[in-house]
Design an enzyme around this catalytic site. Structure first.
Site, PDB file in Angstrom:
ATOM      1  N   SER A 150       0.882  -1.290   0.044  1.00  0.00           N
ATOM      2  CA  SER A 150      -0.146  -0.059   0.093  1.00  0.00           C
ATOM      3  C   SER A 150       0.847   1.157   0.044  1.00  0.00           C
ATOM      4  O   SER A 150       2.159   1.084   0.484  1.00  0.00           O
ATOM      5  CB  SER A 150      -0.817  -0.012   1.538  1.00  0.00           C
ATOM      6  OG  SER A 150      -1.665   1.176   1.506  1.00  0.00           O
ATOM      7  N   TYR A 166      -1.610  -0.887  10.416  1.00  0.00           N
ATOM      8  CA  TYR A 166      -1.828  -1.110   9.063  1.00  0.00           C
ATOM      9  C   TYR A 166      -0.455  -0.602   8.148  1.00  0.00           C
ATOM     10  O   TYR A 166       0.392  -1.323   7.321  1.00  0.00           O
ATOM     11  CB  TYR A 166      -2.816  -0.348   8.396  1.00  0.00           C
ATOM     12  CG  TYR A 166      -3.137  -0.688   7.018  1.00  0.00           C
ATOM     13  CD1 TYR A 166      -3.911  -1.888   6.536  1.00  0.00           C
ATOM     14  CD2 TYR A 166      -2.993   0.229   6.199  1.00  0.00           C
ATOM     15  CE1 TYR A 166      -3.919  -2.051   5.215  1.00  0.00           C
ATOM     16  CE2 TYR A 166      -3.192   0.232   4.696  1.00  0.00           C
ATOM     17  CZ  TYR A 166      -3.455  -1.090   4.142  1.00  0.00           C
ATOM     18  OH  TYR A 166      -3.625  -1.424   2.832  1.00  0.00           O
TER      19      TYR A 166
END
Length: 264
Positions: A150, A166
């Site tokens: 990401s 995350y």
């Protein structure tokens, strides 16, 4: 004689295992691989979602199968790898996509939530890569592993985004990809990572809301939009096919240009 571009991107006769493949980015990637000719096995935790997704893929002429498995559970991953070998014969392409996030200020982040994110987003990638490489790729000296990271793994967040676990997990995936690529290159296995930006999904809904909504986030991107149902197809096929046979250890941000901005 060199192959044509169509031949280089062709995945006919190849097989692919995609985790988190029942919806969103994983389903889009499975669709891309299947459209290029690969036989696809998708996996996630929920059987009903997988059954619906596999039916949709088959309706498009894609050879698609499914198996429900929790990618944070080592026993489930072992069962998934064994099933993939039984059903596919071998796995040519592994897409590590299953993931989770958790929103909480760093000073209040629960330990159990941290462990949940890390076990799925990092440990699960390592364990499945190890299993598939051992049974399908090392002996044949061939294979492509695609890790979904990401842009959150490339830097920090705006203050309103409280996703420390995350971000940390995706930063780990970035360097996991580089380290594995350099170690396994001599074994004929390529390892690359895709770093998506904002794509509308259940997982990003809360973050988009915290940042002022989808329109506000889209305005921040140089291309002035979020990702859509086609935007991961091209890079997935490049990393999976012989068109990318000299590419390993690389990261590709698919984010509308957000990562190119000063400060991200």
């Amino acid at each position: 004689m060199t192959r044509t571009i169509q031949q280089l991107f062709d995945l006919s006769g190849k097989t692919a295992l995609v985790t988190g493949g029942s919806r969103g980015l994983g389903l889009q990637m499975a669709q891309a691989l299947g459209e290029a000719g690969a036989k696809v096995l998708i996996s996630s935790r929920k059987a009903a979602d997988l059954e619906e997704a596999a039916a949709a893929l088959r309706a498009q002429g894609i050879d698609a199968q499914w198996l429900a498995a929790d990618a944070s559970n080592p026993e489930d991953l072992g069962r998934l790898a064994a099933h993939a070998q039984q059903q596919l014969g071998q796995v040519d392409i592994l897409v590590n996509n299953a993931g989770a996030t958790w929103g909480a200020p760093a000073q209040e982040h629960p330990l159990e939530a941290w462990d949940k994110v890390m076990n799925l987003n990092v440990r699960g990638y390592f364990l499945l890569s190890q299993l598939i490489a051992r049974q399908s790729m090392i002996a044949r000296r061939s294979g492509s592993i695609i890790n979904v990271a990401s842009i959150a793994g490339l830097g920090g967040n705006p203050a309103q985004m409280t996703t420390i676990a995350y971000n940390t997990s995706k930063g780990a995936v970035v360097n996991f990809t580089r380290a594995l690529a350099t170690e396994w290159g001599a074994l004929g296995i390529r390892v690359n990572a895709i770093c998506p930006g904002f794509f509308p999904s259940k997982m990003t809904a809360g973050t988009l809301k915290a940042m002022g909504g989808a329109d506000a986030v889209a305005r921040h991107a140089p291309l002035q939009r979020l990702g859509d149902d086609e935007d991961l197809k091209g890079i997935t096929l490049l990393f999976a096919s012989d068109a990318g046979k000299h590419i390993t250890g690389q990261l590709m941000a698919v984010d509308g240009g957000v990562s190119a901005l000063i400060g991200g």
